[in-house]
Design an enzyme around this catalytic site. Structure first.
Site, PDB file in Angstrom:
ATOM      1  N   CYS A   1       0.987  -1.765  -0.287  1.00  0.00           N
ATOM      2  CA  CYS A   1       0.355  -0.308  -0.001  1.00  0.00           C
ATOM      3  C   CYS A   1       1.296   1.544   0.226  1.00  0.00           C
ATOM      4  CB  CYS A   1      -0.646  -0.251   0.814  1.00  0.00           C
ATOM      5  SG  CYS A   1      -2.065   1.056   1.209  1.00  0.00           S
TER       6      CYS A   1
ATOM      7  N   CYS B   1      -7.970  -5.883  -9.767  1.00  0.00           N
ATOM      8  CA  CYS B   1      -7.882  -5.062 -10.643  1.00  0.00           C
ATOM      9  C   CYS B   1      -7.510  -4.141  -9.907  1.00  0.00           C
ATOM     10  CB  CYS B   1      -8.474  -4.412 -12.092  1.00  0.00           C
ATOM     11  SG  CYS B   1      -8.186  -3.452 -13.173  1.00  0.00           S
TER      12      CYS B   1
END
Length: 136
Positions: free
Chosen positions: A53, A124
């Site tokens: 992240c 995705c």
């Protein structure tokens, strides 16, 4: 956009996120936007390592699960354990499954049921929402 009401272990004010993230990262991670297809360098990343992240560094995907989906965004068939969470996104007159970071709640992208074996899933992801850490 569907915004989760879930509380996450990593909490920061909007001002703190704005200071930490570049404008595109902030737009994607905190405002649920989407980068233009084929613009992320991570779409072409082929080295061994982990995708983490960009907001908090939580490991999200192992490079071994990345595949070329042809969509223009980095795609994976499976997240790392405890890396992501999902919510229902009913924006744009459709229902999709939104994927967010399990630790900071940052928007990553969506998951679709049209991926390769063994899971049949296609995560995705927005490249702007992640950073790559090469395996040493």
């Amino acid at each position: 956009m569907s915004k989760t009401t879930e509380t996450f272990p990593i909490q920061k004010s909007d001002e703190e996120w704005r200071k930490q993230l570049d404008p595109q990262q902030y737009s994607v991670l905190r405002k649920h936007s989407t980068e233009r297809a084929f613009t992320s360098p991570l779409n072409n990343e082929k080295r061994q390592g982990s995708f983490v992240c960009a907001g908090c560094g939580t490991p999200l995907f192992d490079s071994a699960t990345k595949f070329e989906s042809g969509t223009g965004w980095p795609s994976f068939w499976q997240p790392l354990p405890d890396g992501v969470g999902t919510t229902t996104d009913r924006s744009f007159f459709m229902t999709r499954t939104e994927v967010h970071c399990a630790k900071c709640g940052g928007h990553l992208g969506h998951v679709f049921p049209d991926g390769p074996p063994p899971t049949g899933e296609r995560y995705c992801m927005n490249g702007a929402a992640m950073k790559f850490e090469e395996k040493k």
